[in-house]
Design a protein around this motif. Structure first.
Motif, PDB file in Angstrom:
ATOM      1  N   LEU A   1      25.429 -56.510  27.044  1.00  0.00           N
ATOM      2  CA  LEU A   1      24.885 -56.500  28.409  1.00  0.00           C
ATOM      3  C   LEU A   1      23.721 -57.478  28.543  1.00  0.00           C
ATOM      4  CD1 LEU A   1      24.969 -52.663  29.202  1.00  0.00           C
ATOM      5  CD2 LEU A   1      26.344 -54.445  30.297  1.00  0.00           C
TER       6      LEU A   1
ATOM      7  N   ASN B   1      17.520 -59.359  37.956  1.00  0.00           N
ATOM      8  CA  ASN B   1      18.906 -58.901  38.083  1.00  0.00           C
ATOM      9  C   ASN B   1      19.142 -58.192  39.402  1.00  0.00           C
ATOM     10  OD1 ASN B   1      19.683 -59.885  35.610  1.00  0.00           O
ATOM     11  ND2 ASN B   1      19.338 -57.953  34.534  1.00  0.00           N
TER      12      ASN B   1
ATOM     13  N   THR C   1      31.389 -58.391  41.647  1.00  0.00           N
ATOM     14  CA  THR C   1      31.250 -58.404  40.186  1.00  0.00           C
ATOM     15  C   THR C   1      29.820 -58.118  39.772  1.00  0.00           C
ATOM     16  OG1 THR C   1      33.070 -59.984  39.964  1.00  0.00           O
ATOM     17  CG2 THR C   1      31.538 -59.810  38.113  1.00  0.00           C
ATOM     18  N   TRP C   2      28.867 -58.788  40.426  1.00  0.00           N
ATOM     19  CA  TRP C   2      27.452 -58.573  40.067  1.00  0.00           C
ATOM     20  C   TRP C   2      27.036 -57.141  40.390  1.00  0.00           C
ATOM     21  CZ3 TRP C   2      24.563 -62.042  37.392  1.00  0.00           C
ATOM     22  CH2 TRP C   2      23.210 -61.735  37.213  1.00  0.00           C
ATOM     23  N   THR C   3      27.516 -56.616  41.479  1.00  0.00           N
ATOM     24  CA  THR C   3      27.167 -55.249  41.871  1.00  0.00           C
ATOM     25  C   THR C   3      27.704 -54.239  40.867  1.00  0.00           C
ATOM     26  OG1 THR C   3      27.152 -55.872  44.210  1.00  0.00           O
ATOM     27  CG2 THR C   3      27.334 -53.526  43.695  1.00  0.00           C
ATOM     28  N   VAL C   4      28.955 -54.400  40.480  1.00  0.00           N
ATOM     29  CA  VAL C   4      29.549 -53.490  39.490  1.00  0.00           C
ATOM     30  C   VAL C   4      28.804 -53.592  38.165  1.00  0.00           C
ATOM     31  CG1 VAL C   4      31.624 -53.035  38.112  1.00  0.00           C
ATOM     32  CG2 VAL C   4      31.817 -53.455  40.576  1.00  0.00           C
ATOM     33  N   TRP C   5      28.458 -54.811  37.783  1.00  0.00           N
ATOM     34  CA  TRP C   5      27.718 -55.003  36.533  1.00  0.00           C
ATOM     35  C   TRP C   5      26.349 -54.316  36.588  1.00  0.00           C
ATOM     36  CZ3 TRP C   5      23.077 -57.495  35.481  1.00  0.00           C
ATOM     37  CH2 TRP C   5      22.775 -57.610  34.127  1.00  0.00           C
TER      38      TRP C   5
ATOM     39  N   ALA D   1      26.641 -50.622  36.068  1.00  0.00           N
ATOM     40  CA  ALA D   1      26.859 -50.269  34.663  1.00  0.00           C
ATOM     41  C   ALA D   1      25.623 -50.526  33.816  1.00  0.00           C
ATOM     42  CB  ALA D   1      28.048 -51.062  34.110  1.00  0.00           C
ATOM     43  N   TRP D   2      24.960 -51.656  34.073  1.00  0.00           N
ATOM     44  CA  TRP D   2      23.816 -52.088  33.259  1.00  0.00           C
ATOM     45  C   TRP D   2      22.601 -51.196  33.422  1.00  0.00           C
ATOM     46  CZ3 TRP D   2      19.427 -54.038  35.903  1.00  0.00           C
ATOM     47  CH2 TRP D   2      18.425 -54.545  35.096  1.00  0.00           C
TER      48      TRP D   2
ATOM     49  N   PHE E   1      23.331 -61.329  30.013  1.00  0.00           N
ATOM     50  CA  PHE E   1      23.031 -61.789  31.380  1.00  0.00           C
ATOM     51  C   PHE E   1      21.997 -62.898  31.369  1.00  0.00           C
ATOM     52  CE2 PHE E   1      19.664 -58.552  30.915  1.00  0.00           C
ATOM     53  CZ  PHE E   1      18.565 -59.220  31.439  1.00  0.00           C
TER      54      PHE E   1
END
Length: 205
Positions: free
Chosen positions: A101, A39, A10-14, A17-18, A104
């Motif tokens: 976004l 991050n 989840t963190w990697t996908v975010w 995108a971020w 975070f």
């Protein structure tokens, strides 16, 4: 595996995108904010399951991200910013996706505390964060100074003129470790002592 795979993914996908969206909106200098550096390092820490990196980021981010959360929550409830720094979250000129976004900042403190509880606290963390500040803040001061990244030229994104700029920078480099990082280190050291609370003992796999 002491950190769930779903959290790592989840963190990697975010991050995927971020990162490009922030780069496009704010520019490259934005990734020298300590929270944005955090991050990426948190992503590394999740995959490596590294107590050192989590502790490093906790010493640098817990205080500021908690204040961000308090200011944002207060502004949502009362319409007033009691601390400041979250005004952009209500700025219609900032795209809604960018503002979403930016939430975070709220997620980071509980994630760091959970990771330290799970993996343990590394007492070297505040020293690594101090070294990071001593490297990054001078870059912020000289490179694209109009953005005042990390407040290297003055608080709340306004260049100060009370003292010469380099005097302010020197005070900044000394004050952050003494006023923020080391006290956070002491707090985390105290919280993770087994005799204080069983809930803070690192879990064994």
């Amino acid at each position: 595996m002491r950190v769930p795979l779903w959290l790592k993914l989840t963190w990697t996908v975010w991050i995927i995108a971020w990162l490009p969206l922030y780069w496009r909106h704010y520019g490259l200098q934005n990734f020298l904010f300590f929270c944005d550096i955090g991050n990426i390092l948190i992503g590394v820490a999740l995959w490596l399951e590294s107590p050192l990196i989590f502790s490093w980021q906790a010493c640098g981010l817990l205080a500021f991200q908690t204040l961000f959360t308090v200011d944002l929550a207060t502004a949502v409830v009362t319409g007033r910013h009691v601390i400041g720094g979250t005004e952009f979250m209500f700025d219609p000129n900032v795209p809604l996706l960018i503002r979403l976004l930016s939430l975070f900042h709220i997620v980071t403190p509980p994630l760091l505390l959970w990771a330290i509880r799970r993996l343990g606290y590394d007492r070297r963390g505040w020293k690594y964060q101090t070294l990071t500040t001593w490297i990054v803040a001078p870059i912020n001061y000289f490179w694209r100074p109009e953005h005042d990244v990390n407040w290297a030229r003055g608080p709340f994104f306004h260049e100060q003129h009370v003292v010469p700029g380099l005097v302010y920078l020197l005070g900044y480099l000394l004050a952050l470790p003494l006023v923020v990082y080391f006290p956070t280190h002491l707090l985390l050291s105290w919280l993770t002592r087994p005799q204080n609370s069983r809930s803070w003992q690192p879990r064994k796999s």
